[in-house]
Scaffold this motif. Structure first.
Motif, mmCIF file in Angstrom:
data_model
loop_
_atom_site.group_PDB
_atom_site.id
_atom_site.type_symbol
_atom_site.label_atom_id
_atom_site.label_comp_id
_atom_site.label_asym_id
_atom_site.label_seq_id
_atom_site.Cartn_x
_atom_site.Cartn_y
_atom_site.Cartn_z
ATOM 1 N N ASP A 153 12.599 2.695 1.761
ATOM 2 C CA ASP A 153 11.722 2.096 2.768
ATOM 3 C C ASP A 153 10.962 3.193 3.516
ATOM 4 O O ASP A 153 11.139 4.368 3.248
ATOM 5 C CB ASP A 153 12.618 1.308 3.746
ATOM 6 C CG ASP A 153 11.930 0.069 4.249
ATOM 7 O OD1 ASP A 153 10.700 0.097 4.363
ATOM 8 O OD2 ASP A 153 12.621 -0.922 4.553
ATOM 9 N N GLY A 154 10.180 2.825 4.496
ATOM 10 C CA GLY A 154 9.371 3.782 5.247
ATOM 11 C C GLY A 154 7.932 3.342 5.119
ATOM 12 O O GLY A 154 7.643 2.351 4.480
ATOM 13 N N CYS A 155 7.028 4.100 5.718
ATOM 14 C CA CYS A 155 5.631 3.642 5.663
ATOM 15 C C CYS A 155 4.793 4.440 4.679
ATOM 16 O O CYS A 155 3.633 4.092 4.429
ATOM 17 C CB CYS A 155 5.023 3.700 7.056
ATOM 18 S SG CYS A 155 5.760 2.446 8.120
ATOM 19 N N HIS B 9 0.818 -1.214 0.000
ATOM 20 C CA HIS B 9 0.000 0.000 0.000
ATOM 21 C C HIS B 9 0.859 1.274 0.000
ATOM 22 O O HIS B 9 0.526 2.278 -0.609
ATOM 23 C CB HIS B 9 -0.799 -0.083 1.311
ATOM 24 C CG HIS B 9 -2.029 0.706 1.357
ATOM 25 N ND1 HIS B 9 -2.082 1.934 1.937
ATOM 26 C CD2 HIS B 9 -3.278 0.451 0.917
ATOM 27 C CE1 HIS B 9 -3.305 2.401 1.854
ATOM 28 N NE2 HIS B 9 -4.056 1.514 1.237
ATOM 29 N N CYS B 10 2.015 1.207 0.701
ATOM 30 C CA CYS B 10 2.853 2.399 0.901
ATOM 31 C C CYS B 10 3.510 2.881 -0.393
ATOM 32 O O CYS B 10 4.097 3.964 -0.413
ATOM 33 C CB CYS B 10 3.924 2.113 1.949
ATOM 34 S SG CYS B 10 4.970 0.698 1.522
ATOM 35 N N ALA C 118 6.360 -10.604 -4.827
ATOM 36 C CA ALA C 118 5.986 -9.603 -3.832
ATOM 37 C C ALA C 118 7.025 -8.498 -3.772
ATOM 38 O O ALA C 118 8.228 -8.754 -3.846
ATOM 39 C CB ALA C 118 5.846 -10.256 -2.462
ATOM 40 N N ILE C 119 6.540 -7.273 -3.660
ATOM 41 C CA ILE C 119 7.409 -6.137 -3.368
ATOM 42 C C ILE C 119 7.162 -5.826 -1.894
ATOM 43 O O ILE C 119 5.999 -5.701 -1.486
ATOM 44 C CB ILE C 119 7.019 -4.892 -4.209
ATOM 45 C CG1 ILE C 119 6.790 -5.232 -5.678
ATOM 46 C CG2 ILE C 119 8.020 -3.760 -4.011
ATOM 47 C CD1 ILE C 119 7.997 -5.525 -6.483
ATOM 48 N N ALA C 120 8.210 -5.707 -1.111
ATOM 49 C CA ALA C 120 7.983 -5.564 0.330
ATOM 50 C C ALA C 120 9.142 -4.860 1.013
ATOM 51 O O ALA C 120 10.266 -4.840 0.510
ATOM 52 C CB ALA C 120 7.788 -6.942 0.958
ATOM 53 N N CYS C 121 8.837 -4.303 2.196
ATOM 54 C CA CYS C 121 9.896 -3.737 3.033
ATOM 55 C C CYS C 121 10.412 -4.839 3.960
ATOM 56 O O CYS C 121 9.826 -5.920 4.042
ATOM 57 C CB CYS C 121 9.363 -2.560 3.848
ATOM 58 S SG CYS C 121 8.140 -3.048 5.068
ATOM 59 N N ALA C 122 11.477 -4.544 4.682
ATOM 60 C CA ALA C 122 12.092 -5.570 5.540
ATOM 61 C C ALA C 122 11.108 -6.070 6.596
ATOM 62 O O ALA C 122 11.041 -7.268 6.875
ATOM 63 C CB ALA C 122 13.333 -4.988 6.200
#
Ligand code: SF4
Length: 140
Positions: free
Chosen positions: A122-124, A23-24, A90-94
């Motif tokens: 990264d970040g939200c 979503h971010c 998938a695309i994703a943060c850590a």
């Protein structure tokens, strides 16, 4: 990218893959999308410059089974369980990656191959992905 991601996708038909986006990645100031039970719902014909749009269009054009823009792990897991794909790109943060790994351990169905590309920023909010890398992974 996850080590050997493209190799692990090779041989899995496009129609048996799904794409999971965070979503971010949405451009928070301009995005007219709305949260829904099935993830972020984008209005038809949205023209805002956006990685989500580019990646979703490419995945669907390639024949991917489904695409989900998920605000969190619970929805992402439900999406994968419902779609029952052979592979998840998938695309994703850590943080999401760790949560996804935990969720995968509890996965009740046949486990799909999961290939993850990490966000480049990264970040939200207003995160970024290397679009070229992501498109290359989708096509592999
Ligand atoms: S395509 Fe991008 S900008 Fe448009 S509604 Fe979807 S996430 Fe928002």
């Amino acid at each position: 990218m996850t080590e050997g991601g493209a190799e692990r996708l090779a041989g899995i038909p496009m129609g048996e893959r799904v794409l999971l986006l965070p979503h971010c990645l949405r451009p928070s100031q301009a995005c007219p999308g709305r949260p829904s039970r099935d993830g972020l719902a984008c209005p038809t014909g949205c023209t805002v410059e956006c990685s989500i749009r580019a990646l979703r269009e490419e995945a669907l054009c390639l024949g991917y089974k489904a695409v989900c823009v998920a605000p969190g792990g619970a929805l992402a897991l439900r999406f994968v369980q419902d779609a029952a794909p052979r592979a998840v790109v998938a695309i994703a943060c850590a943080k999401e990656l760790r949560e996804g790994e935990d969720a995968a351990r509890a996965f009740s169905g046949a486990r799909p191959e999961v290939v993850v590309l990490a966000l480049s920023r990264d970040g939200c909010v207003d995160t970024e992905v290397n679009l070229e890398d992501a498109l290359r992974l989708l096509r592999s």
